[in-house]
Structure formats: structure tokens, C-alpha cells
Design a protein around this motif. Sequence first.
Motif, PDB file in Angstrom:
ATOM      1  N   ASP A 114      17.346 -14.085   3.060  1.00  0.00           N
ATOM      2  CA  ASP A 114      18.126 -15.318   3.103  1.00  0.00           C
ATOM      3  C   ASP A 114      18.501 -15.580   4.560  1.00  0.00           C
ATOM      4  N   LEU A 115      17.916 -16.643   5.117  1.00  0.00           N
ATOM      5  CA  LEU A 115      18.055 -16.901   6.544  1.00  0.00           C
ATOM      6  C   LEU A 115      18.851 -18.174   6.813  1.00  0.00           C
ATOM      7  N   ASP A 116      19.722 -18.094   7.791  1.00  0.00           N
ATOM      8  CA  ASP A 116      20.424 -19.254   8.330  1.00  0.00           C
ATOM      9  C   ASP A 116      19.873 -19.514   9.728  1.00  0.00           C
ATOM     10  N   GLN A 117      19.894 -20.770  10.154  1.00  0.00           N
ATOM     11  CA  GLN A 117      19.310 -21.110  11.445  1.00  0.00           C
ATOM     12  C   GLN A 117      20.157 -22.145  12.161  1.00  0.00           C
ATOM     13  N   ARG A 118      20.293 -21.960  13.466  1.00  0.00           N
ATOM     14  CA  ARG A 118      20.901 -22.960  14.334  1.00  0.00           C
ATOM     15  C   ARG A 118      20.015 -23.082  15.565  1.00  0.00           C
TER      16      ARG A 118
ATOM     17  N   ARG B   7      11.056 -23.952  11.633  1.00  0.00           N
ATOM     18  CA  ARG B   7      12.172 -24.011  10.694  1.00  0.00           C
ATOM     19  C   ARG B   7      12.065 -22.820   9.745  1.00  0.00           C
TER      20      ARG B   7
ATOM     21  N   PHE C  57      18.564 -17.502  14.627  1.00  0.00           N
ATOM     22  CA  PHE C  57      18.691 -17.348  13.190  1.00  0.00           C
ATOM     23  C   PHE C  57      19.383 -16.028  12.872  1.00  0.00           C
ATOM     24  N   SER C  58      19.899 -15.942  11.680  1.00  0.00           N
ATOM     25  CA  SER C  58      20.573 -14.740  11.193  1.00  0.00           C
ATOM     26  C   SER C  58      20.365 -14.699   9.692  1.00  0.00           C
ATOM     27  N   GLY C  59      20.867 -13.639   9.055  1.00  0.00           N
ATOM     28  CA  GLY C  59      20.730 -13.585   7.607  1.00  0.00           C
ATOM     29  C   GLY C  59      20.804 -12.185   7.067  1.00  0.00           C
TER      30      GLY C  59
ATOM     31  N   GLU D  32      15.142 -21.549   8.061  1.00  0.00           N
ATOM     32  CA  GLU D  32      16.288 -21.408   7.181  1.00  0.00           C
ATOM     33  C   GLU D  32      15.841 -21.480   5.718  1.00  0.00           C
ATOM     34  N   GLY D  33      16.542 -20.738   4.866  1.00  0.00           N
ATOM     35  CA  GLY D  33      16.209 -20.735   3.449  1.00  0.00           C
ATOM     36  C   GLY D  33      15.876 -19.334   2.950  1.00  0.00           C
ATOM     37  N   ARG D  34      15.292 -19.282   1.782  1.00  0.00           N
ATOM     38  CA  ARG D  34      14.976 -18.008   1.134  1.00  0.00           C
ATOM     39  C   ARG D  34      13.481 -17.709   1.225  1.00  0.00           C
TER      40      ARG D  34
END
Length: 291
Positions: free
Chosen positions: A211-215, A190, A219-221, A192-194
Motif C-alpha cells: 500500500d503506497l502513498d505518493q507525493r 504514478r 513515496f512511502s507505505g 500510489e495505490g495497492r
Amino acid sequence: MKRFVRAALIAWVLLFSGSALAAEETPRITEETPYVPSPRIVVETMLRMAGVQAGDFVIDLGSGDGRIIIMAAKEHRARGFGVDYDPRLVKLATDNAAKEGVSDRVAFYQQDIFKTELGQASVVTMYLLPEYNANLKPRLLALRPGTRIVSHDYGIGDWEPDAQETVPVPDKPVGAVKASTIYSWVVPARVEGRWKSRVPTARGVTDVVLDLDQRYQHFSGSARLRGAVVPAVVPIERPFMKSNYLSFRIEAAGETLLFQGHVSNGRITGEMIRGTRHYRWRALKAGAAQG
């Protein structure tokens, strides 16, 4: 009426069959043993795609007559257990394990798959209906990063598999297509988050906030750079993640910075590459304990 009864029987068989696979002989389906057998090639493919080896602990959800766990133990020296709702199949699997001489490494239990503790698994195998897989998804995603999951014929909701392979099954007892598709996943960390870090650049040490987003395994960011570099927000490029390993790059102040590392306990530890130089690198998740 006969077609209706047959369709109902097949649906019922699938519901309780779980992953009963891989016998050299094909048991007949009766009211006493309602499960769907599949040929050896399916189980071999599942275990190969999961990379099962000695030291692995395999949990089979819907274990039927135990063929997956037994093969994992006999041919790959793994350990594990299977669970099934039907006590007759649990006894059959237990007897089969004894016949194959692997009772010291495997066990079978009659219990609800949704109440089965999965934390011990390094590999989870399944041959369940798609709605069962979808309901199991949150628990599977919560497993230790790196845990491998393989499923016969059905995916896990909208979680994209890391790999899939179709094998011919001429004698498949259900479905119009005489083939089986095996899907595999690796549970991702996991991220996602900062995350906060400091990295060397051509202009000096720079504070970086990620700053990351995850699916699922994607992930991206963005990265916000401060300090010696003019404050800027740049996108993360070429993100890749498998298990607890990740890599990405950013373009900052006219140079390319490549990051790679492993995620553990709120930290990413690895290296940053700038040009031909390699630096030790770590990032700390915002809110994670120091020390």
C-alpha cells in the motif's frame, strides 16, 4: 512615478518574456519586443541540467526570441518548438533559427502556453512567472515519466525540485540579486495505490500486498505479508524513485528484502534481492488488467 512606471514595465516584460535567453548580444527592451534577455550561461546550465541530447524533443514555454530551442538544436542536435504569445517574438525566433541553420529541427508558434500540447516533449523549459508555473503543474505532472523539466528563477508551486543550481548573472536586467537559479525536475511514475506480488522468503513463497502513498517524486507505505510468513504489516524502508524506476526494502521474518524495478502500465518489473540471491520480481497494481 518613474519608479512605478519602471516596475510596471518590468512586470509586463516578465509576463510576456517567457524564456528569452542566451544571446551573445543583448537586444534592447522596447514596446515592440518586450522580453528579458539573459546570458548564455543560463541557457547552457538549463540544457545541461536537463541532459539535452540528440533524440530529445524540447518544448519551450514562452520562447521569446527562441534562444533555448536554437541552442538545443545547434549544440545538442535536439529538435523541438517554442511557443509565445507575442507574434513579433515568434517571427524573430523563426528568423533567428533560419540564421543559425536549424529551421529543419525547430519551429515557433504563437499560441497560449496553457493550450499547448506537451505530450511530445522529452524536455520542457520555462522562464515564466511563479503563478504560471503553479497553474501548469498538473499538466507537467501528467507528462510521460522521465520527462525532464527546467525552470529559470521560479519553482513549480510546492513540487520540490530534484536539483537546483545558481549561476552569476552580473548584467541581469531584473531583480536586486545578480544571479539566476535553475530548477530541474524529472516527472515521476504514478505509484500510489495497492500493488500485489508474490516473493520467495526463507519460509517459502509469500504473498505481499503493498500500500503506497505518493507525493510527487517521494513515496512511502507498508507491506502486508501473508502465506508462509506469519501475517504482518511492515513499513517500507529507504524508498527511492526517479522517473519510472523505484527501489525500497522491507524487513520480514528476520531477513532484509530489497526490491527494485521499473513501473509501466500498472506493473512493476525488476528484481528482489534476498541476501546474496537475486530473483525476478513483479507487482501488479490492484485493478490493472492481467496479461
